[in-house]
Design an enzyme around this catalytic site. Structure first.
Site, PDB file in Angstrom:
ATOM      1  N   HIS A 163       0.854  -1.190   0.000  1.00 20.30           N
ATOM      2  CA  HIS A 163       0.000   0.000   0.000  1.00 20.30           C
ATOM      3  C   HIS A 163       0.889   1.240   0.000  1.00 20.30           C
ATOM      4  O   HIS A 163       2.053   1.171   0.389  1.00 20.30           O
ATOM      5  CB  HIS A 163      -0.844   0.059   1.282  1.00 20.30           C
ATOM      6  CG  HIS A 163      -1.912  -0.970   1.369  1.00 20.30           C
ATOM      7  ND1 HIS A 163      -2.029  -1.848   2.427  1.00 20.30           N
ATOM      8  CD2 HIS A 163      -2.949  -1.253   0.541  1.00 20.30           C
ATOM      9  CE1 HIS A 163      -3.079  -2.629   2.250  1.00 20.30           C
ATOM     10  NE2 HIS A 163      -3.656  -2.293   1.115  1.00 20.30           N
ATOM     11  N   CYS A 248      -2.108   0.555  10.068  1.00 24.02           N
ATOM     12  CA  CYS A 248      -3.265  -0.231   9.589  1.00 24.02           C
ATOM     13  C   CYS A 248      -4.068  -0.885  10.698  1.00 24.02           C
ATOM     14  O   CYS A 248      -5.147  -1.404  10.449  1.00 24.02           O
ATOM     15  CB  CYS A 248      -2.862  -1.258   8.541  1.00 24.02           C
ATOM     16  SG  CYS A 248      -1.345  -2.063   8.831  1.00 24.02           S
TER      17      CYS A 248
HETATM   18  N1  CIR Z   1      -3.027  -0.804   5.511  1.00 22.29           N
HETATM   19  C1  CIR Z   1      -2.200  -1.834   5.529  1.00 22.29           C
HETATM   20  O1  CIR Z   1      -1.011  -1.694   5.316  1.00 22.29           O
HETATM   21  N2  CIR Z   1      -2.730  -3.029   5.726  1.00 22.29           N
HETATM   22  C2  CIR Z   1      -1.986  -4.228   5.819  1.00 22.29           C
HETATM   23  C3  CIR Z   1      -2.766  -5.364   5.270  1.00 22.29           C
HETATM   24  C4  CIR Z   1      -2.018  -6.656   5.368  1.00 22.29           C
HETATM   25  C5  CIR Z   1      -2.819  -7.835   4.891  1.00 22.29           C
HETATM   26  N3  CIR Z   1      -2.104  -9.039   5.175  1.00 22.29           N
HETATM   27  C6  CIR Z   1      -3.125  -7.752   3.417  1.00 22.29           C
HETATM   28  O2  CIR Z   1      -2.339  -8.254   2.626  1.00 22.29           O
HETATM   29  O3  CIR Z   1      -4.135  -7.189   3.025  1.00 22.29           O
END
Ligand code: CIR
Length: 255
Positions: A163, A248
């Site tokens: 992201h 997050c």
């Molecule tokens: N906003 C973020 O950086 N979110 C992390 C999400 C990690 C989750 N394992 C994913 O791949 O969607």
């Protein structure tokens, strides 16, 4: 509205099945993850934030990464349409919580996709990562919604990170900080500074002079302390194994 409320969502029993894109899968200690999550929420509360729990979504391994499900600005909450199919069911239960907090609700819809982790707000500009999870239609829809609260939206290509906010976040003075190896377009930001560690790219602004960071970036913490910031650190190793970071694990609602 005057508030300092942070949405959080408890890690579920399937956390270890969370998605990984840029990392190798590694073993997750669920008990440790739960302790780390409690400590993270405790840091927010110690800094004066009220934490509000979004109902758990135990079938969704990545639901703890609540930032991806909703973006707030002014009186507006935009429910996202996550780019990974596995994560779309996370969003539904967020609506009632943001409505109860008094937000006006809009949503990103197909063919648009958008993860909240791609939205970095700096002043009245929202930089939005265009990459693996967020597409052009999602950014266009967000721009339309954000225009109603006086925010301008600027797309930034993200290729080397999950992201946009996996690569960059912003200090209280608006300086965008990142970890150079995964920042595709440092020139997209009026001021950009590289930090010495990957985890050093991620700060949560607790107030005008205090940031929350991962314990995995001690050199960056020292560097930021040297600049006069108060730095609170928390160990989030189990979430970092799933490409999560301090941003997050919550959605900060300021008003
Ligand atoms: N906003 C973020 O950086 N979110 C992390 C999400 C990690 C989750 N394992 C994913 O791949 O969607």
């Amino acid at each position: 509205m005057t508030r300092r409320t942070a949405l959080v969502r408890r890690p579920g029993p399937r956390l270890a099945d969370g998605l990984v894109t840029h990392l190798e899968k590694s073993v997750i200690d669920l008990d440790l993850a739960r302790e780390q999550w409690e400590a993270y929420a405790g840091c927010l509360r110690s800094a004066g934030w009220e934490t509000v729990e979004v109902p758990a979504a135990d079938d969704c391994p990545d639901a703890v990464f609540i930032e991806d499900a909703v973006v707030v600005a002014g009186d507006l909450a935009v429910l996202t349409n996550p780019g990974a199919a596995e994560r779309k069911p996370e969003v539904a239960a967020v609506e009632g919580v943001v409505r109860d907090l008094g937000y006006r609700v809009e949503r990103i819809t197909d063919p648009g996709t958008l993860d909240g982790g791609d939205v970095l707000k700096v002043g009245d500009t929202a930089y939005v990562g265009l990459g693996g999870r967020t597409n052009g239609a999602g950014i266009q829809q967000l721009a339309g919604h954000f225009a109603t609260v006086g925010m301008r939206t600027q797309a930034v290509t993200v290729e080397r990170a999950l992201h946009l906010k996996s690569a960059v976040t912003a200090l209280p003075d608006g300086t965008v900080i990142g970890w150079d190896p995964v920042v595709d377009w440092p020139g997209a930001f009026p001021t950009y500074e590289g930090m010495p560690e990957e985890g050093g790219a991620h700060v949560v602004l607790l107030d005008e002079s205090t940031v929350l960071m991962a314990a995995s970036a001690p050199r960056t913490a020292d560097l930021l302390r040297g600049r006069g910031l108060d730095v609170v650190t928390v160990d989030i190793s189990e979430f970092e194994k799933l490409e999560g970071c301090v941003t997050c694990l919550s959605v900060r609602c300021r008003g």
